[in-house]
Design a protein around this motif. Structure first.
Motif, mmCIF file in Angstrom:
data_model
loop_
_atom_site.group_PDB
_atom_site.id
_atom_site.type_symbol
_atom_site.label_atom_id
_atom_site.label_comp_id
_atom_site.label_asym_id
_atom_site.label_seq_id
_atom_site.Cartn_x
_atom_site.Cartn_y
_atom_site.Cartn_z
ATOM 1 N N HIS A 42 -2.112 10.109 -6.463
ATOM 2 C CA HIS A 42 -2.752 10.406 -5.175
ATOM 3 C C HIS A 42 -3.805 9.360 -4.827
ATOM 4 N N TYR A 43 -3.835 8.968 -3.561
ATOM 5 C CA TYR A 43 -4.906 8.096 -3.090
ATOM 6 C C TYR A 43 -6.233 8.842 -3.169
ATOM 7 N N ASP B 211 0.926 7.391 1.083
ATOM 8 C CA ASP B 211 -0.141 8.378 1.277
ATOM 9 C C ASP B 211 -1.446 7.695 1.670
ATOM 10 N N LYS B 212 -1.730 6.553 1.082
ATOM 11 C CA LYS B 212 -2.953 5.818 1.405
ATOM 12 C C LYS B 212 -2.901 5.278 2.828
ATOM 13 N N ARG B 213 -1.766 4.701 3.221
ATOM 14 C CA ARG B 213 -1.626 4.164 4.580
ATOM 15 C C ARG B 213 -1.819 5.245 5.628
ATOM 16 N N ARG C 265 -8.243 16.512 -0.466
ATOM 17 C CA ARG C 265 -6.932 16.735 0.163
ATOM 18 C C ARG C 265 -6.927 18.063 0.919
ATOM 19 N N TYR D 72 -3.262 8.234 5.276
ATOM 20 C CA TYR D 72 -4.607 8.805 5.231
ATOM 21 C C TYR D 72 -5.610 7.897 5.944
ATOM 22 N N ILE D 73 -5.603 6.618 5.602
ATOM 23 C CA ILE D 73 -6.577 5.691 6.203
ATOM 24 C C ILE D 73 -6.365 5.582 7.711
ATOM 25 N N ILE E 99 0.844 -1.199 0.000
ATOM 26 C CA ILE E 99 0.000 0.000 0.000
ATOM 27 C C ILE E 99 0.877 1.246 0.000
ATOM 28 N N TYR F 177 0.836 12.707 6.173
ATOM 29 C CA TYR F 177 0.173 12.517 4.880
ATOM 30 C C TYR F 177 0.325 13.777 4.021
#
Length: 144
Positions: free
Chosen positions: A76-77, A13-15, A84, A17-18, A10, A40
């Motif tokens: 970008h995720y 940025d996704k990690r 954002r 953010y989530i 993953i 992030y």
């Protein structure tokens, strides 16, 4: 928080953010949400500027085992800039609050909290991991 360790699967940025949004929803985890979402924002700024050097992990220096910046994500995720910007506005609004701590707590104070997942280093620890959360199972919590 265990998601932060999944660097081969993953994008960073996704990690962040989530994990940050999850902490944001939890009562009492605003500090951790702030730290993760601020990181992030550093990643997306670096993506937009094409300069990974601005992602210096000083706020994560105590958690050196987290693989956060091996390489910048290629896309970008959150595909929409307005999403954002919402994250950026939330982080900036917390910068004004004196109750927000901008650093991770000491690793010894993290035991039994969400922060423990940030510090966990499987190569330095012999504790078994929970198959659901990925967190280390302390002797006192083991079911035999």
């Amino acid at each position: 928080i265990t998601l932060l360790h999944c660097d081969t699967l993953i994008p960073s940025d996704k990690r962040l953010y989530i994990a940050g949004q999850y902490c944001r929803q939890l009562k009492g985890e605003t500090n951790l949400a702030f730290i993760l979402l601020n990181r992030y924002l550093d990643i997306i700024d670096a993506m937009e500027g094409g300069d990974q050097s601005i992602c210096h992990p000083s706020d994560f220096s105590k958690a050196a085992n987290l693989p956060l910046e091996k390489s910048l994500p290629v896309s970008h995720y959150l595909p929409h800039e307005k999403d954002r910007e919402e994250v950026k506005d939330w982080v900036l609004s917390l910068c004004m609050e004196s109750t927000i701590k901008r650093t991770l707590p000491d690793p010894k104070r993290a035991v039994g909290t969400l922060y423990e997942g940030v510090y966990y280093n499987k190569s330095d620890d012999t504790k078994p991991l929970c198959i659901i959360t990925g967190y280390p199972i302390h002797e006192i919590h083991r079911i035999v």
